[in-house]
Write a protein that holds these residues in place. Sequence first.
Motif, PDB file in Angstrom:
ATOM      1  N   THR A  38      40.561  44.732  91.094  1.00 38.22           N
ATOM      2  CA  THR A  38      41.766  45.341  91.648  1.00 38.22           C
ATOM      3  C   THR A  38      42.636  44.222  92.195  1.00 38.22           C
ATOM      4  O   THR A  38      42.143  43.357  92.931  1.00 38.22           O
ATOM      5  CB  THR A  38      41.428  46.325  92.780  1.00 38.22           C
ATOM      6  OG1 THR A  38      40.654  47.402  92.253  1.00 38.22           O
ATOM      7  CG2 THR A  38      42.698  46.883  93.409  1.00 38.22           C
ATOM      8  N   ILE A  39      43.893  44.212  91.825  1.00 41.01           N
ATOM      9  CA  ILE A  39      44.836  43.230  92.369  1.00 41.01           C
ATOM     10  C   ILE A  39      45.705  43.926  93.403  1.00 41.01           C
ATOM     11  O   ILE A  39      46.308  44.964  93.132  1.00 41.01           O
ATOM     12  CB  ILE A  39      45.705  42.603  91.273  1.00 41.01           C
ATOM     13  CG1 ILE A  39      44.830  41.843  90.268  1.00 41.01           C
ATOM     14  CG2 ILE A  39      46.746  41.657  91.881  1.00 41.01           C
ATOM     15  CD1 ILE A  39      45.593  41.232  89.105  1.00 41.01           C
ATOM     16  N   VAL A  40      45.733  43.367  94.597  1.00 46.18           N
ATOM     17  CA  VAL A  40      46.615  43.850  95.660  1.00 46.18           C
ATOM     18  C   VAL A  40      47.717  42.814  95.825  1.00 46.18           C
ATOM     19  O   VAL A  40      47.464  41.698  96.295  1.00 46.18           O
ATOM     20  CB  VAL A  40      45.849  44.054  96.978  1.00 46.18           C
ATOM     21  CG1 VAL A  40      46.793  44.554  98.068  1.00 46.18           C
ATOM     22  CG2 VAL A  40      44.707  45.032  96.790  1.00 46.18           C
ATOM     23  N   ALA A  41      48.919  43.159  95.400  1.00 47.51           N
ATOM     24  CA  ALA A  41      50.050  42.232  95.417  1.00 47.51           C
ATOM     25  C   ALA A  41      51.040  42.685  96.479  1.00 47.51           C
ATOM     26  O   ALA A  41      51.573  43.783  96.404  1.00 47.51           O
ATOM     27  CB  ALA A  41      50.718  42.180  94.050  1.00 47.51           C
ATOM     28  N   CYS A  42      51.283  41.827  97.466  1.00 50.45           N
ATOM     29  CA  CYS A  42      52.172  42.202  98.571  1.00 50.45           C
ATOM     30  C   CYS A  42      53.350  41.248  98.706  1.00 50.45           C
ATOM     31  O   CYS A  42      54.040  41.248  99.732  1.00 50.45           O
ATOM     32  CB  CYS A  42      51.383  42.259  99.873  1.00 50.45           C
ATOM     33  SG  CYS A  42      50.176  43.618  99.905  1.00 50.45           S
ATOM     34  N   GLY A  43      53.594  40.443  97.674  1.00 49.53           N
ATOM     35  CA  GLY A  43      54.763  39.586  97.634  1.00 49.53           C
ATOM     36  C   GLY A  43      55.511  39.828  96.337  1.00 49.53           C
ATOM     37  O   GLY A  43      55.227  40.785  95.607  1.00 49.53           O
ATOM     38  N   PRO A  44      56.480  38.990  96.010  1.00 45.33           N
ATOM     39  CA  PRO A  44      57.130  39.085  94.700  1.00 45.33           C
ATOM     40  C   PRO A  44      56.094  39.021  93.580  1.00 45.33           C
ATOM     41  O   PRO A  44      55.035  38.404  93.720  1.00 45.33           O
ATOM     42  CB  PRO A  44      58.062  37.866  94.695  1.00 45.33           C
ATOM     43  CG  PRO A  44      58.378  37.655  96.148  1.00 45.33           C
ATOM     44  CD  PRO A  44      57.108  37.975  96.871  1.00 45.33           C
ATOM     45  N   LEU A  45      56.411  39.631  92.446  1.00 45.57           N
ATOM     46  CA  LEU A  45      55.421  39.823  91.383  1.00 45.57           C
ATOM     47  C   LEU A  45      55.466  38.732  90.314  1.00 45.57           C
ATOM     48  O   LEU A  45      55.046  38.934  89.179  1.00 45.57           O
ATOM     49  CB  LEU A  45      55.643  41.200  90.748  1.00 45.57           C
ATOM     50  CG  LEU A  45      55.506  42.372  91.719  1.00 45.57           C
ATOM     51  CD1 LEU A  45      55.844  43.693  91.030  1.00 45.57           C
ATOM     52  CD2 LEU A  45      54.109  42.424  92.326  1.00 45.57           C
ATOM     53  N   THR A  46      55.918  37.550  90.681  1.00 41.71           N
ATOM     54  CA  THR A  46      56.103  36.450  89.721  1.00 41.71           C
ATOM     55  C   THR A  46      54.802  36.053  89.037  1.00 41.71           C
ATOM     56  O   THR A  46      54.766  35.865  87.808  1.00 41.71           O
ATOM     57  CB  THR A  46      56.717  35.232  90.434  1.00 41.71           C
ATOM     58  OG1 THR A  46      57.775  35.661  91.287  1.00 41.71           O
ATOM     59  CG2 THR A  46      57.256  34.238  89.420  1.00 41.71           C
ATOM     60  N   ASN A  47      53.722  35.896  89.811  1.00 42.63           N
ATOM     61  CA  ASN A  47      52.445  35.488  89.217  1.00 42.63           C
ATOM     62  C   ASN A  47      51.947  36.502  88.196  1.00 42.63           C
ATOM     63  O   ASN A  47      51.425  36.134  87.132  1.00 42.63           O
ATOM     64  CB  ASN A  47      51.387  35.311  90.303  1.00 42.63           C
ATOM     65  CG  ASN A  47      51.635  34.106  91.186  1.00 42.63           C
ATOM     66  OD1 ASN A  47      52.282  33.148  90.779  1.00 42.63           O
ATOM     67  ND2 ASN A  47      51.144  34.151  92.412  1.00 42.63           N
ATOM     68  N   LEU A  48      52.093  37.785  88.508  1.00 41.16           N
ATOM     69  CA  LEU A  48      51.627  38.833  87.600  1.00 41.16           C
ATOM     70  C   LEU A  48      52.446  38.848  86.314  1.00 41.16           C
ATOM     71  O   LEU A  48      51.897  39.032  85.224  1.00 41.16           O
ATOM     72  CB  LEU A  48      51.706  40.189  88.288  1.00 41.16           C
ATOM     73  CG  LEU A  48      50.795  40.371  89.507  1.00 41.16           C
ATOM     74  CD1 LEU A  48      51.130  41.651  90.247  1.00 41.16           C
ATOM     75  CD2 LEU A  48      49.340  40.371  89.088  1.00 41.16           C
ATOM     76  N   ALA A  49      53.742  38.655  86.440  1.00 41.45           N
ATOM     77  CA  ALA A  49      54.595  38.617  85.248  1.00 41.45           C
ATOM     78  C   ALA A  49      54.239  37.428  84.368  1.00 41.45           C
ATOM     79  O   ALA A  49      54.178  37.548  83.133  1.00 41.45           O
ATOM     80  CB  ALA A  49      56.066  38.559  85.654  1.00 41.45           C
ATOM     81  N   LEU A  50      53.997  36.280  84.984  1.00 50.36           N
ATOM     82  CA  LEU A  50      53.611  35.091  84.213  1.00 50.36           C
ATOM     83  C   LEU A  50      52.274  35.308  83.513  1.00 50.36           C
ATOM     84  O   LEU A  50      52.110  34.939  82.342  1.00 50.36           O
ATOM     85  CB  LEU A  50      53.532  33.875  85.141  1.00 50.36           C
ATOM     86  CG  LEU A  50      54.861  33.341  85.687  1.00 50.36           C
ATOM     87  CD1 LEU A  50      54.610  32.294  86.762  1.00 50.36           C
ATOM     88  CD2 LEU A  50      55.702  32.742  84.549  1.00 50.36           C
ATOM     89  N   ALA A  51      51.316  35.903  84.213  1.00 48.69           N
ATOM     90  CA  ALA A  51      50.013  36.166  83.601  1.00 48.69           C
ATOM     91  C   ALA A  51      50.146  37.096  82.404  1.00 48.69           C
ATOM     92  O   ALA A  51      49.506  36.890  81.369  1.00 48.69           O
ATOM     93  CB  ALA A  51      49.069  36.770  84.642  1.00 48.69           C
ATOM     94  N   GLN A  52      50.987  38.109  82.535  1.00 48.83           N
ATOM     95  CA  GLN A  52      51.169  39.051  81.436  1.00 48.83           C
ATOM     96  C   GLN A  52      51.844  38.400  80.238  1.00 48.83           C
ATOM     97  O   GLN A  52      51.505  38.691  79.088  1.00 48.83           O
ATOM     98  CB  GLN A  52      51.993  40.264  81.909  1.00 48.83           C
ATOM     99  CG  GLN A  52      52.216  41.328  80.856  1.00 48.83           C
ATOM    100  CD  GLN A  52      50.921  41.962  80.368  1.00 48.83           C
ATOM    101  OE1 GLN A  52      49.909  41.930  81.065  1.00 48.83           O
ATOM    102  NE2 GLN A  52      50.938  42.529  79.175  1.00 48.83           N
ATOM    103  N   ARG A  53      52.787  37.526  80.488  1.00 50.11           N
ATOM    104  CA  ARG A  53      53.461  36.830  79.387  1.00 50.11           C
ATOM    105  C   ARG A  53      52.533  35.817  78.717  1.00 50.11           C
ATOM    106  O   ARG A  53      52.603  35.585  77.515  1.00 50.11           O
ATOM    107  CB  ARG A  53      54.725  36.133  79.895  1.00 50.11           C
ATOM    108  CG  ARG A  53      55.902  37.089  80.128  1.00 50.11           C
ATOM    109  CD  ARG A  53      56.325  37.715  78.811  1.00 50.11           C
ATOM    110  NE  ARG A  53      57.524  38.533  78.913  1.00 50.11           N
ATOM    111  CZ  ARG A  53      57.545  39.856  78.899  1.00 50.11           C
ATOM    112  NH1 ARG A  53      56.386  40.525  78.829  1.00 50.11           N
ATOM    113  NH2 ARG A  53      58.676  40.512  78.969  1.00 50.11           N
TER     114      ARG A  53
END
Length: 372
Positions: free
Chosen positions: A171-186
Amino acid sequence: MQRIIGLLAALWLAVVLSFGPAHADTAPRKVIIDDEGFALMHLMLLESDKIDVVGITTVSGNTWANRATAMALRGLEIADRPDIPVVQGATYPLLNSEALTERWEALYGKLTWKGAWMKEWAEPTVQSTPVYYGPNDPVDLPNGNPKLKPLPEVAANFMIRMVHQYPGQITIVACGPLTNLALAQRLDPQFASLVGELVYMGGSFNPHQVLDTVSAAEFAREYANSPRREFNARFDPEAASIVSHSEWRKLTVIPADPSTATQLTPDLLKRLAKAAAPDVGAFIAGMEAGFPLWDEIAAGYLLDPAIETEGEDLYVDYNTQFGPDYGDTLSWREHYQPGLGEREAHVVRAIDPKRLEAVMVNAMAQGAKRTK
């Protein structure tokens, strides 16, 4: 007799199977925390018996990623959790920048909060003004610099590695901007589909002032004229949109809406500090009061979903057009969405603040019990 034996065997198998999922539910939930610092949200998850934090990734948002990384490392030292890896993430948003934000403000008006780009409040406020730093300025934390070091890895790569190692279990709990998640998905189109659940704090639908204190009113009044604007999404709208179009197994959005009914009061800080282990309690006692419990709602929902009192399943996206609504939340009910790949999410619209506070205090007490 054979029929009786067969029935008994079937009954035994049913009983065994019934215990399987229940036993699995008691195992700590594997969590990656993705955020821009270290605060109560981190401590709630670190101290809880229900959570196994397998890593903390950092991103620029309220402060720059290098400072957020140092804060996370120092926080782990205070919490006596040197076993948890910290991995630094994106320093800059995908496209947005400080210069673009200044240009936007010249055209469309002042933003209430700009995070790492914040130099002053637009009007007098009871909250202190954060010190302005550059993205590569040396870090010198007021509560001491960490001796722990981050992993020599990029946050997006760390997340990809972990979800492949534990497919469907993270489970990922993201409480800041979602930049890391977008980069991982790309970087890895399988990434989102391998995450068990993403719970992120971001977006705004229609918050209203609930509490009457001066501090609470200050944080709520920004939504009167911009109900769809929230900092995490506004800092990196392109990343938020990419995340909104990714194939998550389960997606939960904690918008700004429920936060206006919450506040980190001096009394709550005292209760948390008293319940926590001594070093953690001293750290909590030094926190500034008055802020809404934005990130803590996300952690609280993970620990006890019953804090939710109102929710809705919606298709969610974010405006990436550079105009007056740049970064604003977009949402649709079933049948009205554009159908361009946006994903359905469960949106937590309201919570029980007293139950959240109880969850927070209980998590600190669990940590204190474990350290005795």
